[in-house]
Each structure stands twice: as C-alpha cells, then as structure tokens.
Design a protein around this motif. Structure first.
Motif, PDB file in Angstrom:
ATOM      1  N   PRO A 149      36.556  32.657  48.584  1.00  0.00           N
ATOM      2  CA  PRO A 149      37.932  32.886  48.125  1.00  0.00           C
ATOM      3  C   PRO A 149      38.914  31.837  48.615  1.00  0.00           C
ATOM      4  N   GLN A 188      40.297  31.660  44.920  1.00  0.00           N
ATOM      5  CA  GLN A 188      40.539  32.954  44.297  1.00  0.00           C
ATOM      6  C   GLN A 188      41.986  33.135  43.881  1.00  0.00           C
ATOM      7  N   PHE A 201      34.363  35.719  42.948  1.00  0.00           N
ATOM      8  CA  PHE A 201      34.425  35.334  44.356  1.00  0.00           C
ATOM      9  C   PHE A 201      33.728  36.408  45.189  1.00  0.00           C
TER      10      PHE A 201
END
Length: 722
Positions: free
Chosen positions: A66, A146, A182
């Motif tokens: 992320p 992310q 993610f």
C-alpha cells in the motif's frame, strides 16, 4: 520518458518550455505518496486483451504494498497512430474513461507514477514521452500506491490501465484494464459494474398506505409482539368517528387489531383521549404513553381502556422509560421528573434553566435535555439526577424544534433543528451537521445495520419558494454519517398539521412514516440493486471438455440472471440463449477460443454485470477428438454481433481452473483483469486536445481530478452499502 528532442525552434524556447513544464509538474505531483519501492519480480504476471487485440501485461496485481511498489507494464499490438497513458486509475467500468489516476500525467519524466507512450516521430517524443517500439510495443515501469491524489484504492476499484492520451480523450479503443489489489484486498471483488445505478444501491419505495389510525402522531413497532402501535388524534375530515387513542395495527396489512380510545382523566373517570407520545414498550406486548394534557397511561392490544394516572403541574412535553421497570421519565416544560407509573408520585425532580424535550440513554446513564429557544442542550446524569454539562446548539437561540434522539449503539445525540440534524458524540462534542432541504422532524436508529433514519417535512407554506409540500426520508450511516440510501420524496408530507414520526423494523427492511396532514402511515420497503457476491474467473480448457462458469448476486427483490457472450474482444455482446441460471455449462470448442463471457443481474432497482472473463481453448491431445464448431454450438453465442452494450470490461486473471470457473467471492482468491472498450466519448476525459504544452498541463489536471462513479468493495452487505 526520453527520446528525440521537441520541435520548438531555438534552444532558449526549448529551455523555457522545459522549465514551465517541470514547474507545473511539480505542483501536480507534489501529493504523490512516498514509499519504498518494492520489486514486483516475485509476483505473478497478469495479461489482458484489448478491443483491437492489444495485449497488456503487468508484473504483479495482487498483494501490492500500500505504501508504494514498482510494477513492470508491457504492451504489444497497440496502434501507431494514437498516444496512450499507462497509469494506475480508478476503474469506472465498461465504456467509461478510467479516471482519476495516481499522480496525474508525468510531464517531468521522473515521477514514474504514469508513463506516456506516443507514435514514433510524435512532437512530444523526447523529454515528455517515449515512442512505441516495433509492433506497437512498450516496456515501462511505474510506481503505484494504494492512496494518493484523491484516489483511494481501498474504497474504489482500481486498475493498471492504458487509455488514449488527451488528444483523443473520447477514444475508448485504447482502454485495457487489469484490476489490482493491495495487501488485504482481492481484485475484481467490487460487486460488479452497476449499469444504471452503482451495484448494491439501497433505496426505499412505498409498498402500502394505512389510513386506519386517524391522525397519526407517534409510532412504535413492538420488539416482542411485532405489532405496530400508533398514537393518534382525531382527523377532522372524518367527522362521523372520533379516532383519538392508541391504535394497534397489523404491520403487514395495516388492519386494526385493537383500538384503545379511553383513558382516565383528572378525576379518574374514563374519557376519549388522544395518544400524544409513546414512551416505550412493555414486556411481551403493550406500551407506555402520554395522553393530553398530563396523563401517563399504559395499554396493550385487546384492552378496552388504558390504565393511567393524571399528574399535577404543567402539560407533559416529553416522556421516556424510567431507570426502573415501574417508573417513567417525564418532562413538564423545564422540569424533569421520574414518577411511579402506578401512583404518579415523583421520586426525583430536577428543574433546568429551560427546555421542553429530551432523549434518554439508559446504557450510559445519561439524559439529554434540549432548550431550542435558548440554543442550549443539557446533559443530566441519571444516577445523581444532576446536570453534568451544558452545550451550545449551533445556530443560536430560536431554532425550530425538531427532535432529540440518542443512538443506542454509540450514545451519539441527534438533534433536529430547522433543516439541519446536529450530531453530538456521547461526550457532547458536535461531530457532524447534516443539512437537508426539508425540516428535520424525527429520527430512528437501526442498530443491526448501523443506520439512522430521519424523516423531514416540508414547511407547507407554498408562498415560500423553498417549499413544495413534499417531505423526504433520508438515511445515514451512524459511524461515518454518509448517505446510506437514496433520498425518498414523501409527497404531501408537510408540517402544517403536526410533526411526522417514524419506526424502523430491525435490519431496516421496512420503515413506517406518518403524515399527520394526510391522516396516513406509509409503509416503505427496502430495495437493493444487484451486488455480485461470486464472479466467474478466466478459464482454460481442452477441445471437447465440459466447462462451467458460475456467478451469483444478491439484491432486493431477488435479481434474475442472464449470461452474455462476446466474440469480438468485448466490443459487442449477445445473450446466450436459455442461459438464465447461476451456472453456465457447455462443451468447449476451439472456435470459442478467446470468447468472453459475463453474467448480467437485474431487478426492479437496477442492472449489474460481472467483469468479463476469457475462455481459452487448447487443442485436444492423444485420443481426444473434436472439431471446430461455430460459436452458436452448445448455446454459447455465435460470431455475429448481437444486442447488448458495447465496450470492454474489467476482466482476466485468476486461478479459475481448467474445467470450472467458480470465480471470486467476497474474500475469495480468484482475480480478474480487464480489456478495452469500443470507441465512444465518455465523461471525465482529459481536458484538452492539440499538441501544446498547455494542453498537456490540462491533461494532467484531468487525470488527477476526473471521474464520477464510485465502485465500493463487495465486502459490503446489501443492507449496508450506497
């Protein structure tokens, strides 16, 4: 992103152009999240096919970091007449431009959050863009995260995409999409693509109108007996019957189970009495309620008359259950008392500076007393029966009194003032103001779904341009205060003849709303557009093998399904004849190699489609036999263009197996990828055309800011998502 220099004459002009470009890029890209670049070599590459045969491959699309990770993106078979962007973008589904995108357009050649690929000899080939290789190929690296630049892939579906650059903004033939996930996510689990409304959209519709309870003033759906108790006054339009009293209705049909019209007055003699406000339920069945002016009564279905007591002092302005089963809390203006229901004797009394209305929170031992005239709210400790805090109501004194209610799950206090709902947390801090177009009159909470229901009434004065005689039902999440269902208009529900009230069935499947002006109760039922809970995955089979694709969805009413096939890379779709079950089974033939399939779910609320998946058919080996059979064999669609929407879908990827494709479920492991769409113009495109530096700047802004639809993850329950 370097190649040959630009064509602007003069070295100084070129330097000025580079400096200006870099300055704009610095501004646009300043918000790019910084994270450690993680090699994606260990990931499994995923490939998607575009509408013109383009092949897009990403080195990894699941379990991504992320904070930021580099992925390798390769393409082949792209045309040499149109430039493309390569980026991580919000995936808006079929025939809709992927946007916004992480980082915008990379005009500095250094951020690597996106790449610009152009035909050889293009004016921008050089510092800003790189050229396609032989056969329309490219091989680039981008860094994706992310969240950033208004994009949050935890909240919306995201894909690594190619799309036409700003000079062909409406060209969807270059859209090729590979969904990504993610860490902690699964790609392709976005609930499907909502065609007319987003998948899982919640709304309410009128199912019935009850006119069997006079002029309804208050409602309670009994938690044990499930009967609908209605406190009512007389409706002047029906002069032949005095309808005052406590009505007990069957909530399914609205028919009357019982009507308690008599209650003891000031002398103890029974008399016809309205039921002004219901305090709460009695165990098993029945309610405690206030009847004008100072009566506290109780009754259940089947009683001929209410039992009750008549209090001394001012008119009762609010009532709620007491701290013991035998007591009740009563407001008589600014005086708060706890009284014994059997005798009317006050066991505790407290006088506040002012107020008329309160809401009790027995779970936390608190009571919230509102003084709308003074713009104040007071917290009363129910253990010590003393004021433990005072708070300002925003907007100052004199706001129109609406309601005061507490959320039993969180202890938050919801106060309706004029057209606003003020939400205070359990400590008395204002955390949210919810403004509507109508007057906030009552609220109810459903702890099962975590939603608050607010009924709003029109002012009823048609000389005011803000009034139209129609009220509104609004629904909010109690944690994030986001709108949790489409607003519903309540025609004719205005405040000139009394305040509306409502009751909610546990789970929120049914809501009852009163309209005193019309003398009716409207029964509303929840609807949910189809939400995909199981999606098919790509499938590989040998010639002659039996294969199966499976898809499931939930919604209200229960959705129907039909399967569709595309023989031209998802540009056109045709219904598969007779394929109306959750599983589509047939014998694979080599003629079907590359065919794409999707399931379309429909109900009264909307239509939702699964991402398209690809069937790969390999030649049989050994003793296996089988010939090339046309696409119309085994009900799988033929090669002609059939009816249906055009454009590509998010597709490909996953471990569907070689004979069956169970697909991904909520929390499952299969993944999906994507292909392109037919060339049509779509909203949210880059803002400029032409070949100037300014047009590129506008293009970057478009990448960052465009996009409309929000695709939430399928982990939402259908009674849980807008």
């Amino acid at each position: 992103m370097t190649s040959t220099p630009g064509t602007a004459p003069g070295g100084q002009s070129r330097l000025r152009r580079r400096a200006g470009t870099a300055a704009v890029a610095a501004l646009l890209l300043a918000g790019i999240p910084v994270g450690a670049a993680v090699s994606a070599d260990a990931g499994t590459p995923k490939t998607a096919t575009g509408p013109q045969g383009q092949k897009l491959t990403v080195s990894a699309n699941t379990g991504l970091d992320p904070a930021g990770q580099k992925v390798r993106v390769q393409g082949e078979g792209y045309g040499l007449t149109t430039g493309i962007y390569v980026a991580l973008c919000k995936d808006n589904g079929d025939n809709r431009v992927p946007s916004p995108c992480l980082g915008g357009a990379d005009m500095s050649g250094g951020s690597k959050t996106s790449q610009w690929i152009v035909p050889p000899g293009d004016p921008y080939e050089g510092d800003l863009a790189q050229a396609f290789g032989p056969g329309g190929t490219f091989d680039v690296e981008i860094e994706i995260a992310q969240k950033g630049d208004g994009l949050d892939c935890a909240e919306v579906a995201c894909s690594v995409v190619t799309r036409a650059d700003h000079r062909a903004a409406g060209d969807r033939t270059q859209d090729v999409r590979i969904p990504v996930a993610f860490a902690g996510q699964d790609p392709g689990d976005g609930g499907g693509e909502g065609v007319d409304v987003p998948a899982g959209t919640i709304s309410y519709k009128s199912a019935a109108e009850f006119t069997t309870a006079g002029k309804p003033l208050d409602l309670l759906l009994h938690p044990d007996s499930k009967k609908l108790y209605v406190g009512a006054d007389n409706l002047p339009d029906t002069a032949d019957v005095d309808e005052r009293g406590l009505h007990v209705l069957n909530p399914e049909t609205g028919t009357s189970d019982s009507w308690i019209s008599q209650a003891p007055g000031s002398t103890g003699a029974l008399r016809a009495s309205a039921a002004a406000r219901i305090a709460g339920p009695l165990p098993g069945d029945g309610v405690v309620y206030n009847y004008p002016l100072r009566g506290v009564g109780s009754a259940k279905s089947g009683d001929e008359a209410a039992s009750g007591v008549w209090l001394a002092g001012p008119t009762i302005t609010d009532i709620a259950p007491g701290t013991t089963p035998d007591t009740v809390l009563v407001a008589q203006g600014a005086t708060l008392s706890e009284i014994e229901r059997a005798t009317g004797t006050a066991t505790r009394t407290l006088t506040l500076p002012g107020g008329t209305q309160f809401a009790a929170d027995p779970e936390r031992g608190a009571l919230w007393y509102t003084d709308f005239a003074a713009g104040k709210m007071h917290r009363v400790d129910l253990t010590s029966f003393t004021v433990s805090g005072s708070f300002d109501l925003p907007g100052g004194p004199g706001g129109m009194a609406g309601f005061t209610e507490t959320d039993p799950a969180t202890g938050a206090v919801w106060v309706g003032v004029d057209r606003s709902v003020l939400v205070f947390d359990a400590a008395g801090t204002l955390v949210k103001t919810l403004v509507g177009k109508d007057l906030a009159r009552d609220a109810a909470f459903d702890t099962a779904s975590g939603r608050a229901y607010v009924v709003r009434q029109d002012g009823g004065d048609l000389s005011d341009p803000a009034n139209d005689n129609n009220g509104t039902l609004t629904v909010y999440g109690t944690e994030d205060f986001a709108v949790a269902a489409k607003d519903l208009s309540l025609p004719g529900n205005h405040s000139q003849a009394g305040a509306a009230s409502l009751a909610v069935e546990p789970g929120g499947t049914t809501v009852f709303v009163t309209s005193p002006a019309e003398g009716k109760i409207t029964k509303l039922v929840r609807q949910v557009s189809p939400l995909v809970t199981r999606a098919p995955a790509d499938l590989t089979a040998k010639e002659g093998e039996e294969v199966a694709l499976t898809a499931e969805a939930e919604g209200a009413p229960e959705p129907t399904v039909r399967w569709q096939v595309s023989t031209d890379g998802a540009q056109t779709w045709k219904d598969v004849e007779g394929a109306t079950e959750s599983a589509l089974t047939f014998t694979a033939r080599t003629a079907q190699d590359g065919y794409r399939y999707r399931a379309e779910f429909r109900n009264d609320v909307g239509t939702t489609r699964t991402a398209a998946v690809t069937l790969t058919v390999t030649a049989a080996t050994g003793g296996d036999t089988g010939g090339d059979v046309g696409g119309d064999t085994d009900g799988n669609g033929d090669a002609s263009n059939g009816a249906g929407s055009t454009g590509g879908d998010g597709a490909t990827g996953g471990d569907g197996g070689t004979q069956t494709s169970g697909g991904s479920t909520n929390g499952g492991s299969d993944s999906t990828g994507g292909t392109g769409t037919a060339a049509t113009s779509g909203g949210g495109s880059l803002a400029a055309t032409g070949a100037t530096v300014m047009s590129v700047t506008l293009a970057a802004a478009g990448l960052v800011g465009a996009g409309v639809l929000v695709h939430r993850r399928a982990r939402r329950r259908t009674e849980g998502a807008l």
